[in-house]
Design a protein around this motif. Structure first.
Motif, PDB file in Angstrom:
ATOM      1  N   ALA A 141       5.088   8.985   6.514  1.00  0.00           N
ATOM      2  CA  ALA A 141       5.904   8.892   5.299  1.00  0.00           C
ATOM      3  C   ALA A 141       5.741  10.155   4.468  1.00  0.00           C
ATOM      4  N   LYS A 142       4.493  10.621   4.368  1.00  0.00           N
ATOM      5  CA  LYS A 142       4.221  11.827   3.580  1.00  0.00           C
ATOM      6  C   LYS A 142       4.940  13.028   4.172  1.00  0.00           C
ATOM      7  N   ALA A 143       4.980  13.057   5.516  1.00  0.00           N
ATOM      8  CA  ALA A 143       5.621  14.188   6.187  1.00  0.00           C
ATOM      9  C   ALA A 143       7.149  14.071   6.144  1.00  0.00           C
TER      10      ALA A 143
ATOM     11  N   VAL B  21       0.834  -1.197   0.000  1.00  0.00           N
ATOM     12  CA  VAL B  21       0.000   0.000   0.000  1.00  0.00           C
ATOM     13  C   VAL B  21       0.876   1.256   0.000  1.00  0.00           C
ATOM     14  N   GLY B  22       0.469   2.217  -0.788  1.00  0.00           N
ATOM     15  CA  GLY B  22       1.229   3.466  -0.849  1.00  0.00           C
ATOM     16  C   GLY B  22       0.415   4.493  -1.590  1.00  0.00           C
TER      17      GLY B  22
ATOM     18  N   ARG C 208      -5.821  -0.576  10.704  1.00  0.00           N
ATOM     19  CA  ARG C 208      -5.974   0.443   9.655  1.00  0.00           C
ATOM     20  C   ARG C 208      -5.504   1.822  10.148  1.00  0.00           C
ATOM     21  N   HIS C 209      -5.739   2.062  11.424  1.00  0.00           N
ATOM     22  CA  HIS C 209      -5.264   3.292  12.045  1.00  0.00           C
ATOM     23  C   HIS C 209      -3.736   3.359  11.967  1.00  0.00           C
ATOM     24  N   HIS C 210      -3.121   2.237  12.280  1.00  0.00           N
ATOM     25  CA  HIS C 210      -1.661   2.167  12.272  1.00  0.00           C
ATOM     26  C   HIS C 210      -1.102   2.413  10.858  1.00  0.00           C
ATOM     27  N   VAL C 211      -1.718   1.761   9.881  1.00  0.00           N
ATOM     28  CA  VAL C 211      -1.248   1.919   8.499  1.00  0.00           C
ATOM     29  C   VAL C 211      -1.422   3.376   8.060  1.00  0.00           C
ATOM     30  N   TYR C 212      -2.581   3.927   8.390  1.00  0.00           N
ATOM     31  CA  TYR C 212      -2.868   5.316   8.041  1.00  0.00           C
ATOM     32  C   TYR C 212      -1.797   6.249   8.608  1.00  0.00           C
TER      33      TYR C 212
END
Ligand code: ADP
Ligand code: MG
Length: 263
Positions: free
Chosen positions: A252-254, A37-38, A242-246
């Protein structure tokens, strides 16, 4: 069984080089269902093209059963996002599914059997003589899945295969993938930008950073093997995962890089 080692891909463009994938290393065990996922633009399609031998990496390599991939391996099948473009409109459903087997030189009787079984597995045994354009989007994607299933691959790569279908169809197709996977024992790498989908489907979720891409985290999904849309998605553990992945994707985005190559 499938090993991605130090994979890097830099595209040479008129505007200069674009580093799509910086450094990816991971292994898939035989029979595993892993989701990758990415965010969009994080190099997921680039990675799948390199794994499937359609494109050469700039650095690093992909090994299938210890053998370096340098062109499309016989034992791999790919299902792309754009089913509309992956099926031949002038061929009936049956013929679309049969084509790769025909190209292999497989005898007719054996082909017929595999095509029948695959169409049944995806719930399309009632429309073998239809043309793809006579079917809904979800059904067309089922044809593409049937074609991959009939081919009996050892590794099945899927690139956001449900991104263009409606929510209900998508849920059905997700369950179909888990059913087919369990039945065939095939190794699946399922690529998606959808966090919920990755957690629902995978035994493992590999989280990518944004471009230039590295692995942010490699997470085990410890949900029960029996999954269903209502119950699994309402488990507290599902919400936690899902919270963790989010959160990881936001990090990563930051620009927060994993401390070490997370494994
Ligand atoms: P994703 O599938 O995760 O959305 P892609 O693999 O399609 O990501 O793209 C990753 C990056 O590489 C993007 O910045 C994209 O613009 C760039 N890219 C993809 N394909 C090409 C190409 N053929 N030529 C140049 N740049 C490309
Ligand atoms: Mg893509």
């Amino acid at each position: 069984m499938l090993s991605v080692r130090g994979l890097k891909k830099v595209y040479q463009t008129d505007g200069g080089p674009i580093e799509a994938v910086r450094n990816l290393t991971f292994d898939l065990r035989p029979g595993e269902l892993a989701c990758l996922v990415g965010p969009s633009g994080s190099g997921k399609t680039t990675l799948l093209k390199c794994i499937s031998g359609l494109m050469a990496p700039t650095e690093g390599e992909v090994l299938l059963n210890g053998v370096k991939v340098s062109g499309p391996p016989k034992k791999m099948a790919v299902v792309f996002q754009e089913y509309g473009r992956s099926l031949f409109p002038w061929m009936r459903v049956r013929e679309n599914v049969e084509l790769p087997l025909k190209n292999q030189g497989m005898p007719k009787a054996q082909r017929d059997k595999l095509v029948d079984e695959a169409l049944e597995a995806v719930g399309l045994d009632h429309v073998p003589m239809s043309y793809p354009w006579q079917l809904s989007g979800g059904m067309q994607q089922r044809v593409a899945i049937a074609r991959a299933v009939a081919y009996q691959p050892e590794v099945l790569l899927m690139d956001e295969p449900f991104a263009a279908v409606d929510a209900q169809t998508r849920a059905d197709l997700e369950d179909l993938i888990r059913t087919v996977w369990r039945k065939l024992g095939v190794t699946v790498l399922f690529v998606t930008h959808d966090i919920d989908e990755s957690v629902y489907l995978g035994e493992r979720v590999i989280i990518l950073s944004s471009s230039p891409t590295v692995i942010q985290e490699d997470l085990v999904i410890d949900l029960p093997d029996e999954r269903d849309q209502l119950n699994t998605r309402s488990l507290p553990r599902f919400t936690e995962l899902r919270h963790h992945v989010y959160e990881q994707i936001q990090l990563a985005k930051a620009g927060h890089r994993p401390a070490a190559a997370a494994h």
